[in-house]
Design a protein around this motif. Structure first.
Motif, short mmCIF file in Angstrom:
data_model
loop_
_atom_site.label_atom_id
_atom_site.label_comp_id
_atom_site.label_asym_id
_atom_site.label_seq_id
_atom_site.Cartn_x
_atom_site.Cartn_y
_atom_site.Cartn_z
N GLU A 226 42.93 53.25 45.22
CA GLU A 226 44.08 52.82 44.44
C GLU A 226 44.05 51.30 44.31
N ALA A 227 44.32 50.80 43.12
CA ALA A 227 44.32 49.36 42.87
C ALA A 227 45.75 48.88 42.64
N ASN A 234 46.24 37.77 37.84
CA ASN A 234 45.15 38.52 37.23
C ASN A 234 44.16 39.03 38.28
N THR A 235 44.71 39.60 39.35
CA THR A 235 43.87 40.13 40.43
C THR A 235 44.31 41.53 40.81
N ALA A 236 43.42 42.24 41.49
CA ALA A 236 43.74 43.56 42.03
C ALA A 236 43.22 43.64 43.46
N LYS A 258 33.05 51.50 42.12
CA LYS A 258 32.44 50.83 40.96
C LYS A 258 33.11 51.27 39.66
N ALA A 259 33.47 52.55 39.57
CA ALA A 259 34.18 53.01 38.37
C ALA A 259 35.57 52.40 38.30
N CYS A 260 36.20 52.22 39.45
CA CYS A 260 37.50 51.56 39.51
C CYS A 260 37.40 50.14 38.95
N MET A 261 36.39 49.41 39.37
CA MET A 261 36.24 48.03 38.90
C MET A 261 35.91 47.98 37.41
N ARG A 262 35.16 48.96 36.93
CA ARG A 262 34.93 49.03 35.48
C ARG A 262 36.25 49.23 34.75
N THR A 271 39.38 39.99 38.62
CA THR A 271 39.00 39.81 40.02
C THR A 271 39.59 40.92 40.86
N ALA A 272 38.77 41.47 41.75
CA ALA A 272 39.23 42.53 42.65
C ALA A 272 38.83 42.17 44.08
#
Length: 305
Positions: A226-227, A234-236, A258-262, A271-272
Motif C-alpha cells: 500500500e502506498a 510529491n512523495t509516497a 516494482k509494479a506499484c512504483m510504475r 519519489t517513493a
C-alpha cells in the motif's frame, strides 16, 4: 521565544495539526524525514493495536510543544503506546531536545524499565542530546531506500499466472484481509479484524487507487502493498508489504513493489520510500534499484536497575 507543552488532546484539532506539521517538516528535511504522513495517520486510524480503541490512551501517548503564538513546533509520540517513542521537532528549535528528553525520562521513564527511540542518521543534534542524557545505541537498524519511480515506467509483469490490481479495481477486501492476516497474525477473531480494517480505510489519506494486490487465476491475493501519498511533497511511502506463505520464494513481492512504483509514476508521484528493519526485508528492498539509502539508529535508556 517562550514555549510551552501539554499532552495531546483527542477531542480537538491536535491530530490535524500534527499531520500538517509532518508535511511541512518533510518539505524541509526532504529524504531524511522522521515520519511520513502515512505513519501518523495510522497512529490514529489503524486500530489493530487495541490500545487505540480508547481515546485516553492517545492523550497519554503524545506530548506537544508550542511557541508563544500557539503554533505547533514539535512533539514526542509513542506509535504503539508503549516504551518506544519518536521526537519530531522543527530544526529551529533544536535547543529544546534536552528539555524534551528530560520530560520523557521524568514522565514516561517512571512507567518503563527501558526507553527506546529511533533517530535518522543525520540528526546529529538529537543524537548528541540523547548521548548526553545517557542513551546508548543498540544493534537495531532500519534502512530507508529512496526510489525514482520513473525508473519503473516500463516495468511489466511477465508471469501470466498473476495480475497486478489496485483495490479500486479488485474490491475484494475479504480476500485482502486473508493475505494480511497470514502475514501478521491477529489474536482477535475475523469479524473484529474486518471491522478494524474497514475503519482504517476511513483515514483521510486512504486511497484504494494506491492499495495494491497481486492476484492469481483463482482470485487469491498472493502478495500486496500500500502506498501513502504526500501530495504536497510529491512523495509516497510504501507500507504493508506482504506475501502469503503459500507463495513464498516466487519473486511476487518484487513484482508487486516494482509494479506499484510504475503506477506511482503514471500518477506523477516521482519519489517513493520503503523502510525495513529485518534482515529479510532489508535484503529484499535493497535489490529493487534504489537511488539513495540512509539508516535509522535505535537508542535506548535504562531507567531502572
Amino acid at each position: 521565544m517562550r514555549t510551552y507543552h501539554r499532552n495531546f488532546i483527542f477531542e480537538i484539532n491536535d491530530f490535524e495539526n500534527m499531520c500538517k506539521f509532518i508535511i511541512q517538516d518533510n518539505s524541509v528535511k526532504k529524504d531524511f524525514f522522521s515520519w511520513h504522513i502515512g505513519r501518523i495517520v495510522d497512529w490514529k486510524y489503524n486500530l489493530a493495536n487495541l490500545k487505540r480503541h480508547f481515546p485516553d490512551n492517545f492523550n497519554n501517548a503524545a506530548h506537544l510543544w508550542f511557541d508563544y503564538f500557539h503554533n505547533l513546533i514539535g512533539f514526542v509520540i509513542s506509535e504503539e503506546m508503549n516504551n518506544e517513542y519518536a521526537i519530531l521537532l522543527k530544526k529551529e528549535y533544536s535547543f529544546l531536545y534536552p528539555e524534551i528528553i528530560g520530560w520523557i525520562k521524568s514522565e514516561w521513564g517512571s512507567k518503563y524499565d527501558l526507553l527506546v527511540t529511533q533517530v535518522v542518521e543525520n540528526e546529529t543534534e538529537l543524537i548528541k542530546a540523547l548521548e548526553d542524557e545517557g542513551y546508548k545505541r543498540n544493534n537495531c537498524l532500519e534502512m530507508t531506500r529512496v526510489f525514482d519511480t520513473s525508473l519503473y515506467k516500463d516495468f511489466c509483469i511477465e508471469d501470466s499466472s498473476v495480475q497486478f490490481q489496485s483495490m479500486l479495481e479488485n474490491g475484494n477486501y475479504i480476500e485482502q484481509a486473508k493475505l494480511r492476516r497470514n502475514a501478521w497474525a491477529k489474536t482477535y477473531n475475523e469479524e473484529i479484524d474486518l471491522m478494524i480494517r474497514e475503519y482504517c480505510r476511513r483515514s483521510p489519506i486512504y486511497n484504494a487507487k494506491y492499495d495494491f494486490v497481486l492476484v492469481n487465476s483463482e482470485g487469491r491475493h498472493v502478495s500486496g502493498c500500500e502506498a501513502f501519498i504526500d501530495y504536497e511533497n510529491n512523495t509516497a511511502e510504501i507500507e504493508r508489504v506482504c506475501t502469503h506463505s503459500d507463495f513464498y520464494n516466487r519473486g511476487y513481492a518484487q513484482m508487486t513493489l516494482k509494479a506499484c512504483m510504475r503506477r506511482l509514476f503514471e500518477n506523477n508521484i516521482m519519489t517513493a520510500y520503503i523502510s525495513g528493519s529485518y534482515d529479510k526485508t532489508i535484503h529484499l528492498y535493497g535489490k529493487l534499484g534504489h537511488v539513495k539509502e540512509y539508516s535509522r539508529y535505535s537508542y535506548e535508556y535504562v531507567t531502572k536497575g
